[in-house]
Motif scaffolding. Structure first.
Motif, PDB file in Angstrom:
ATOM      1  N   ARG A   1      -8.923  -0.984   3.036  1.00  0.00           N
ATOM      2  CA  ARG A   1     -10.098  -1.252   3.873  1.00  0.00           C
ATOM      3  C   ARG A   1      -9.897  -2.431   4.819  1.00  0.00           C
ATOM      4  O   ARG A   1     -10.679  -2.642   5.722  1.00  0.00           O
ATOM      5  N   ASP A   2      -8.862  -3.190   4.584  1.00  0.00           N
ATOM      6  CA  ASP A   2      -8.631  -4.400   5.349  1.00  0.00           C
ATOM      7  C   ASP A   2      -7.133  -4.496   5.616  1.00  0.00           C
ATOM      8  O   ASP A   2      -6.329  -4.234   4.720  1.00  0.00           O
ATOM      9  N   SER A   3      -6.745  -4.868   6.839  1.00  0.00           N
ATOM     10  CA  SER A   3      -5.323  -4.940   7.156  1.00  0.00           C
ATOM     11  C   SER A   3      -4.616  -6.066   6.410  1.00  0.00           C
ATOM     12  O   SER A   3      -3.399  -6.119   6.386  1.00  0.00           O
ATOM     13  N   LEU A   4      -5.373  -6.954   5.799  1.00  0.00           N
ATOM     14  CA  LEU A   4      -4.762  -8.057   5.064  1.00  0.00           C
ATOM     15  C   LEU A   4      -5.034  -8.007   3.562  1.00  0.00           C
ATOM     16  O   LEU A   4      -4.891  -9.009   2.865  1.00  0.00           O
ATOM     17  N   PHE A   5      -5.424  -6.825   3.050  1.00  0.00           N
ATOM     18  CA  PHE A   5      -5.696  -6.724   1.619  1.00  0.00           C
ATOM     19  C   PHE A   5      -5.491  -5.298   1.115  1.00  0.00           C
ATOM     20  O   PHE A   5      -5.932  -4.345   1.742  1.00  0.00           O
ATOM     21  N   PHE A   6      -4.802  -5.173   0.005  1.00  0.00           N
ATOM     22  CA  PHE A   6      -4.681  -3.907  -0.710  1.00  0.00           C
ATOM     23  C   PHE A   6      -4.664  -4.259  -2.189  1.00  0.00           C
ATOM     24  O   PHE A   6      -3.815  -5.031  -2.638  1.00  0.00           O
ATOM     25  N   LYS A   7      -5.621  -3.735  -2.919  1.00  0.00           N
ATOM     26  CA  LYS A   7      -5.733  -4.040  -4.342  1.00  0.00           C
ATOM     27  C   LYS A   7      -4.774  -3.156  -5.140  1.00  0.00           C
ATOM     28  O   LYS A   7      -4.792  -1.928  -5.015  1.00  0.00           O
ATOM     29  N   LYS A   8      -3.957  -3.791  -5.945  1.00  0.00           N
ATOM     30  CA  LYS A   8      -3.012  -3.081  -6.801  1.00  0.00           C
ATOM     31  C   LYS A   8      -3.790  -2.208  -7.780  1.00  0.00           C
ATOM     32  O   LYS A   8      -4.730  -2.679  -8.427  1.00  0.00           O
ATOM     33  N   PRO A   9      -3.417  -0.927  -7.892  1.00  0.00           N
ATOM     34  CA  PRO A   9      -4.125  -0.033  -8.817  1.00  0.00           C
ATOM     35  C   PRO A   9      -3.979  -0.480 -10.268  1.00  0.00           C
ATOM     36  O   PRO A   9      -2.965  -1.072 -10.647  1.00  0.00           O
ATOM     37  N   SER A  10      -4.980  -0.181 -11.070  1.00  0.00           N
ATOM     38  CA  SER A  10      -4.913  -0.541 -12.488  1.00  0.00           C
ATOM     39  C   SER A  10      -4.009   0.440 -13.238  1.00  0.00           C
ATOM     40  O   SER A  10      -3.864   1.600 -12.837  1.00  0.00           O
ATOM     41  N   VAL A  11      -3.432  -0.037 -14.308  1.00  0.00           N
ATOM     42  CA  VAL A  11      -2.576   0.799 -15.149  1.00  0.00           C
ATOM     43  C   VAL A  11      -3.368   2.010 -15.639  1.00  0.00           C
ATOM     44  O   VAL A  11      -2.883   3.144 -15.593  1.00  0.00           O
ATOM     45  N   THR A  12      -4.580   1.783 -16.082  1.00  0.00           N
ATOM     46  CA  THR A  12      -5.406   2.856 -16.634  1.00  0.00           C
ATOM     47  C   THR A  12      -5.658   3.962 -15.623  1.00  0.00           C
ATOM     48  O   THR A  12      -5.526   5.148 -15.942  1.00  0.00           O
TER      49      THR A  12
ATOM     50  N   ALA B   1       0.830  -1.209   0.000  1.00  0.00           N
ATOM     51  CA  ALA B   1       0.000   0.000   0.000  1.00  0.00           C
ATOM     52  C   ALA B   1       0.865   1.260   0.000  1.00  0.00           C
ATOM     53  O   ALA B   1       0.631   2.184  -0.784  1.00  0.00           O
ATOM     54  N   MET B   2       1.856   1.291   0.864  1.00  0.00           N
ATOM     55  CA  MET B   2       2.707   2.476   0.968  1.00  0.00           C
ATOM     56  C   MET B   2       3.483   2.720  -0.328  1.00  0.00           C
ATOM     57  O   MET B   2       3.567   3.849  -0.804  1.00  0.00           O
ATOM     58  N   THR B   3       4.029   1.664  -0.903  1.00  0.00           N
ATOM     59  CA  THR B   3       4.813   1.824  -2.133  1.00  0.00           C
ATOM     60  C   THR B   3       3.945   2.316  -3.278  1.00  0.00           C
ATOM     61  O   THR B   3       4.337   3.228  -4.022  1.00  0.00           O
ATOM     62  N   TRP B   4       2.753   1.747  -3.435  1.00  0.00           N
ATOM     63  CA  TRP B   4       1.871   2.191  -4.511  1.00  0.00           C
ATOM     64  C   TRP B   4       1.411   3.630  -4.304  1.00  0.00           C
ATOM     65  O   TRP B   4       1.421   4.438  -5.234  1.00  0.00           O
ATOM     66  N   ARG B   5       1.012   3.957  -3.100  1.00  0.00           N
ATOM     67  CA  ARG B   5       0.524   5.317  -2.845  1.00  0.00           C
ATOM     68  C   ARG B   5       1.627   6.353  -3.054  1.00  0.00           C
ATOM     69  O   ARG B   5       1.407   7.381  -3.688  1.00  0.00           O
ATOM     70  N   LEU B   6       2.805   6.077  -2.506  1.00  0.00           N
ATOM     71  CA  LEU B   6       3.901   7.032  -2.691  1.00  0.00           C
ATOM     72  C   LEU B   6       4.342   7.091  -4.152  1.00  0.00           C
ATOM     73  O   LEU B   6       4.638   8.164  -4.670  1.00  0.00           O
ATOM     74  N   GLY B   7       4.371   5.950  -4.814  1.00  0.00           N
ATOM     75  CA  GLY B   7       4.760   5.941  -6.225  1.00  0.00           C
ATOM     76  C   GLY B   7       3.823   6.760  -7.098  1.00  0.00           C
ATOM     77  O   GLY B   7       4.270   7.516  -7.976  1.00  0.00           O
ATOM     78  N   ILE B   8       2.542   6.633  -6.857  1.00  0.00           N
ATOM     79  CA  ILE B   8       1.568   7.429  -7.618  1.00  0.00           C
ATOM     80  C   ILE B   8       1.745   8.907  -7.300  1.00  0.00           C
ATOM     81  O   ILE B   8       1.719   9.756  -8.201  1.00  0.00           O
ATOM     82  N   LEU B   9       1.936   9.226  -6.031  1.00  0.00           N
ATOM     83  CA  LEU B   9       2.200  10.609  -5.643  1.00  0.00           C
ATOM     84  C   LEU B   9       3.440  11.133  -6.345  1.00  0.00           C
ATOM     85  O   LEU B   9       3.420  12.222  -6.939  1.00  0.00           O
ATOM     86  N   PHE B  10       4.527  10.376  -6.323  1.00  0.00           N
ATOM     87  CA  PHE B  10       5.764  10.804  -6.976  1.00  0.00           C
ATOM     88  C   PHE B  10       5.540  10.999  -8.469  1.00  0.00           C
ATOM     89  O   PHE B  10       6.077  11.932  -9.072  1.00  0.00           O
ATOM     90  N   GLY B  11       4.745  10.113  -9.076  1.00  0.00           N
ATOM     91  CA  GLY B  11       4.446  10.246 -10.502  1.00  0.00           C
ATOM     92  C   GLY B  11       3.684  11.519 -10.805  1.00  0.00           C
ATOM     93  O   GLY B  11       3.985  12.231 -11.772  1.00  0.00           O
ATOM     94  N   MET B  12       2.689  11.812  -9.984  1.00  0.00           N
ATOM     95  CA  MET B  12       1.902  13.039 -10.189  1.00  0.00           C
ATOM     96  C   MET B  12       2.771  14.289 -10.012  1.00  0.00           C
ATOM     97  O   MET B  12       2.685  15.223 -10.806  1.00  0.00           O
ATOM     98  N   LEU B  13       3.612  14.272  -8.993  1.00  0.00           N
ATOM     99  CA  LEU B  13       4.470  15.430  -8.732  1.00  0.00           C
ATOM    100  C   LEU B  13       5.511  15.620  -9.833  1.00  0.00           C
ATOM    101  O   LEU B  13       5.765  16.742 -10.271  1.00  0.00           O
ATOM    102  N   ALA B  14       6.111  14.532 -10.283  1.00  0.00           N
ATOM    103  CA  ALA B  14       7.114  14.616 -11.346  1.00  0.00           C
ATOM    104  C   ALA B  14       6.490  15.057 -12.666  1.00  0.00           C
ATOM    105  O   ALA B  14       7.081  15.847 -13.409  1.00  0.00           O
ATOM    106  N   ALA B  15       5.297  14.560 -12.964  1.00  0.00           N
ATOM    107  CA  ALA B  15       4.617  14.944 -14.201  1.00  0.00           C
ATOM    108  C   ALA B  15       4.238  16.425 -14.179  1.00  0.00           C
ATOM    109  O   ALA B  15       4.282  17.094 -15.202  1.00  0.00           O
ATOM    110  N   ARG B  16       3.897  16.931 -12.998  1.00  0.00           N
ATOM    111  CA  ARG B  16       3.512  18.328 -12.869  1.00  0.00           C
ATOM    112  C   ARG B  16       4.671  19.263 -13.176  1.00  0.00           C
ATOM    113  O   ARG B  16       4.532  20.222 -13.895  1.00  0.00           O
ATOM    114  N   GLY B  17       5.845  18.985 -12.625  1.00  0.00           N
ATOM    115  CA  GLY B  17       6.967  19.875 -12.894  1.00  0.00           C
ATOM    116  C   GLY B  17       8.168  19.593 -12.009  1.00  0.00           C
ATOM    117  O   GLY B  17       8.178  18.665 -11.212  1.00  0.00           O
TER     118      GLY B  17
END
Length: 186
Positions: free
Chosen positions: A145-156, A107-123
């Motif tokens: 929503r569950d301590s034992l599950f995090f769904k990987k975000p879709s590419v789209t 969860a942490m890696t995906w969330r931070l990665g998406i954040l980093f992607g948005m920030l880098a794309a911005r400028g």
């Protein structure tokens, strides 16, 4: 010959870092305390910092220091880390901590990665308000929503989030993020 778009490259970087982080954190979850603490501290230098700069390189941005990474993490800690605290408490218990650490790492890696992607794309520069607003949006779109599950975000979904803020000013970035957040919360 078709070239891969920047957003797809960012997705691949996040996926590789998430897989590696899940393995490391799962291993420490198997061993329990104090190994989990060492892994939690090391991950900023082994995964998050390199991921940030790999993503920035995709957009031709200059690398950032560990100090800048710390500022980004500090700016979004309430939104991201609050979800993961319980997992880390459970993660310190040998054997039982295995799945909790793995899910928290993913969860942490995906969330931070998406954040980093948005920030880098911005400028090139990073605005603290952009960090705060984007991480709220990311947490709402990709909840744990569950301590034992995090769904990987879709590419789209990841591609759309990153593409919609590419090259925007700080104000337009915030306006777009807030508009999406309003739509998500309706």
């Amino acid at each position: 010959m078709m070239t891969e778009c920047n957003e797809a490259k960012v997705y691949d970087i996040i996926a590789k870092k998430a897989s590696s982080n899940v393995f490391v954190q799962g291993l420490t979850g198997w061993m329990g305390f104090p190994f989990t603490l060492f892994a939690d501290a090391a991950v900023f230098f082994t995964h998050y910092g390199p991921m940030l700069n790999e993503i920035r390189a995709v957009y031709g941005r200059a690398p950032l220091s560990a100090e800048c990474l710390g500022a980004i993490i500090k700016g979004c800690k309430d939104e991201v880390i609050s979800d993961i605290v319980i997992d880390k408490v459970i993660g310190n218990i040998p054997v039982i901590g295995l799945p909790a650490n793995m899910i928290a790492a993913k969860a942490m890696t995906w969330r931070l990665g998406i954040l980093f992607g948005m920030l880098a794309a911005r400028g090139e520069e990073i605005n603290q308000e952009n960090v705060n607003h984007a991480i709220v949006l990311i947490r709402n779109i990709f909840p744990q929503r569950d301590s034992l599950f995090f769904k990987k975000p879709s590419v789209t979904t990841v591609e759309k989030l990153i593409r919609c803020v590419e090259g925007e000013t700080f104000d337009v970035f915030d306006a777009k993020v807030n508009r999406i957040l309003d739509a998500v919360n309706e």
